[in-house]
Scaffold this active site. Structure first.
Site, PDB file in Angstrom:
ATOM      1  N   LYS A   6      48.783  76.226  23.018  1.00 41.61           N
ATOM      2  CA  LYS A   6      48.558  76.894  21.730  1.00 41.61           C
ATOM      3  C   LYS A   6      47.748  75.987  20.799  1.00 41.61           C
ATOM      4  O   LYS A   6      48.004  74.777  20.722  1.00 41.61           O
ATOM      5  CB  LYS A   6      49.911  77.202  21.076  1.00 41.61           C
ATOM      6  CG  LYS A   6      49.838  77.758  19.660  1.00 41.61           C
ATOM      7  CD  LYS A   6      49.261  79.150  19.588  1.00 41.61           C
ATOM      8  CE  LYS A   6      49.002  79.572  18.139  1.00 41.61           C
ATOM      9  NZ  LYS A   6      48.341  80.903  18.057  1.00 41.61           N
ATOM     10  N   LEU A  62      48.420  80.966  13.201  1.00 37.54           N
ATOM     11  CA  LEU A  62      48.549  79.681  13.893  1.00 37.54           C
ATOM     12  C   LEU A  62      49.982  79.113  13.948  1.00 37.54           C
ATOM     13  O   LEU A  62      50.207  77.934  13.657  1.00 37.54           O
ATOM     14  CB  LEU A  62      47.627  78.652  13.224  1.00 37.54           C
ATOM     15  CG  LEU A  62      46.641  77.919  14.126  1.00 37.54           C
ATOM     16  CD1 LEU A  62      45.673  78.877  14.815  1.00 37.54           C
ATOM     17  CD2 LEU A  62      45.851  76.894  13.343  1.00 37.54           C
ATOM     18  N   CYS A  92      38.502  78.356  12.773  1.00 41.09           N
ATOM     19  CA  CYS A  92      39.554  77.888  11.890  1.00 41.09           C
ATOM     20  C   CYS A  92      39.023  77.898  10.469  1.00 41.09           C
ATOM     21  O   CYS A  92      37.812  77.792  10.241  1.00 41.09           O
ATOM     22  CB  CYS A  92      39.997  76.491  12.289  1.00 41.09           C
ATOM     23  SG  CYS A  92      38.647  75.334  12.400  1.00 41.09           S
TER      24      CYS A  92
HETATM   25  N1  FMN Z   1      42.577  81.661  20.219  1.00 40.17           N
HETATM   26  C1  FMN Z   1      42.586  80.330  19.944  1.00 40.17           C
HETATM   27  O1  FMN Z   1      41.565  79.658  20.126  1.00 40.17           O
HETATM   28  N2  FMN Z   1      43.732  79.720  19.490  1.00 40.17           N
HETATM   29  C2  FMN Z   1      44.889  80.391  19.308  1.00 40.17           C
HETATM   30  O2  FMN Z   1      45.891  79.788  18.930  1.00 40.17           O
HETATM   31  C3  FMN Z   1      44.906  81.785  19.570  1.00 40.17           C
HETATM   32  N3  FMN Z   1      46.050  82.514  19.419  1.00 40.17           N
HETATM   33  C4  FMN Z   1      46.077  83.813  19.825  1.00 40.17           C
HETATM   34  C5  FMN Z   1      47.279  84.516  19.800  1.00 40.17           C
HETATM   35  C6  FMN Z   1      47.345  85.822  20.253  1.00 40.17           C
HETATM   36  C7  FMN Z   1      48.649  86.542  20.234  1.00 40.17           C
HETATM   37  C8  FMN Z   1      46.167  86.468  20.757  1.00 40.17           C
HETATM   38  C9  FMN Z   1      46.211  87.884  21.264  1.00 40.17           C
HETATM   39  C10 FMN Z   1      44.972  85.775  20.776  1.00 40.17           C
HETATM   40  C11 FMN Z   1      44.903  84.455  20.318  1.00 40.17           C
HETATM   41  N4  FMN Z   1      43.718  83.723  20.366  1.00 40.17           N
HETATM   42  C12 FMN Z   1      43.707  82.385  20.040  1.00 40.17           C
HETATM   43  C13 FMN Z   1      42.477  84.349  20.881  1.00 40.17           C
HETATM   44  C14 FMN Z   1      42.484  84.362  22.402  1.00 40.17           C
HETATM   45  O3  FMN Z   1      42.520  83.039  22.905  1.00 40.17           O
HETATM   46  C15 FMN Z   1      41.245  85.086  22.952  1.00 40.17           C
HETATM   47  O4  FMN Z   1      40.089  84.376  22.539  1.00 40.17           O
HETATM   48  C16 FMN Z   1      41.115  86.534  22.489  1.00 40.17           C
HETATM   49  O5  FMN Z   1      42.376  87.177  22.450  1.00 40.17           O
HETATM   50  C17 FMN Z   1      40.171  87.309  23.397  1.00 40.17           C
HETATM   51  O6  FMN Z   1      40.672  87.375  24.718  1.00 40.17           O
HETATM   52  P1  FMN Z   1      41.394  88.706  25.305  1.00 40.17           P
HETATM   53  O7  FMN Z   1      40.403  89.831  25.165  1.00 40.17           O
HETATM   54  O8  FMN Z   1      41.713  88.388  26.731  1.00 40.17           O
HETATM   55  O9  FMN Z   1      42.589  88.944  24.480  1.00 40.17           O
END
Ligand code: FMN
Length: 309
Positions: A44, A72, A128
């Protein structure tokens, strides 16, 4: 096996891992990932201090993917650093997402000896906040260059940057030029959530999540073409770097598209959140069948080999 590949000199059994933020916040989450079939894993995004994050509901499944505004929530940098020290087995990425430049520089400095000792790799999340009222760092190119210069001045090992999606050719060009200035930037992870969508339920006439009046980052099927465009745009513009694909992967089909577009690894976010860690076994099995049906023996046979008309 046919899915074995290498990333920055590390061998992985397959190109799949979780997307940062999904199933990787707590010790229990990380244990599930470590014992899953994923070829590697990422923690995370962390800040120096632990954070509770936003009020719930802060994630919702939607018709074509997900919307979230997590804020976050994380256990703090020291927890993830210690996890890296104790971790054995598959390749580990540590996602870092400080609330300021100084926070990022501090965490990078602290992580460097662990990265050198254990082989874990930093992914710096540029989606961020920087200054309230200004865009996120990934959309503010002057600030982004400063961040990368400062971090690379204290971090003399290869690291990656997690990028928001870009939508304009001039922005692809300008962002790529910045990454190409910084040799330690070894990979680009494309893409983070598609920012500030709004999901509405007609029956209840209500938004889907509580923070920000319902505005949140989209993931899943909504974002696959945008993710593929970003992977391919940076694959073409940054020939000395690797690209990690993220966005809209549910099965071998979407993962194959990411790799054709140039991805070396493929992250799974929304679909992992919805299906759980057994998704890696399913996608690995599907991917092996797809490669066989197409007559490919290795990932390199088709990586980046997308055809144009
Ligand atoms: N991206 C980050 O770089 N850091 C994070 O802490 C982060 N937390 C996320 C939490 C959740 C619940 C979700 C759904 C996404 C988060 N993301 C975070 C973005 C994902 O890493 C990813 O870039 C985004 O969901 C697109 O991928 P997907 O289409 O497979 O969901």
């Amino acid at each position: 096996g046919a899915l074995t590949t290498t990333f920055l000199g590390h061998q992985v059994s397959n190109p799949f891992l979780n997307a940062a933020g999904v199933l990787c916040r707590t010790p229990e989450d990380l244990l599930q990932l470590a014992s899953s079939v994923s070829g590697s894993m990422i923690t995370k995004s962390c800040t120096v201090e632990p954070r509770e994050g936003n009020p719930e509901p802060r994630y919702a499944a939607a018709p074509y993917g997900s919307i979230n505004s997590m804020g976050l929530p994380n256990l703090g940098f020291e927890f993830y650093k210690q996890f890296a020290v104790e971790h054995r087995g598959k390749l580990l990425f540590i996602s870092v997402s400080g609330m300021s430049m100084d926070e990022n520089v501090k965490m990078a400095k602290d992580l460097l000896p662990v990265a050198k000792e254990t082989g874990c790799i930093m992914e710096l999340n540029l989606s961020c906040p920087n200054v309230p009222g200004k865009p996120q760092v990934g959309y503010d190119f002057t600030t982004m260059r400063e961040y990368l210069q400062r971090v690379s001045s204290v971090y003399d090992a290869p690291f990656g940057v997690k990028l928001p999606p870009y939508f304009d050719i001039a922005h692809f060009d300008q962002a790529a030029a910045i990454f190409n200035e910084i040799p330690q930037v070894a990979f680009l992870t494309c893409v983070n959530s598609l920012g500030n969508g709004l999901v509405i339920d007609v029956d209840t006439e209500t938004v889907a999540i509580k923070p920000k009046d319902g505005f949140g980052g989209l993931g899943g099927r909504y974002i696959l073409p945008t993710a593929l465009a970003n992977v391919n745009a940076f694959y073409r513009r940054c020939p000395t770097k690797l690209v990690v694909g993220c966005g809209g992967v549910y099965s071998a089909n979407e993962a194959f598209q990411h790799i054709l577009a140039g991805a070396s690894l493929v992250q799974v976010g929304t679909a992992l959140h919805e299906e759980g860690p057994q998704i890696f076994q399913r996608v690995v099995d599907e991917f092996a069948l797809l490669m066989r049906a197409k007559g490919y023996n290795t990932i390199d046979d088709f990586k980046g080999k997308l055809k144009t008309l």
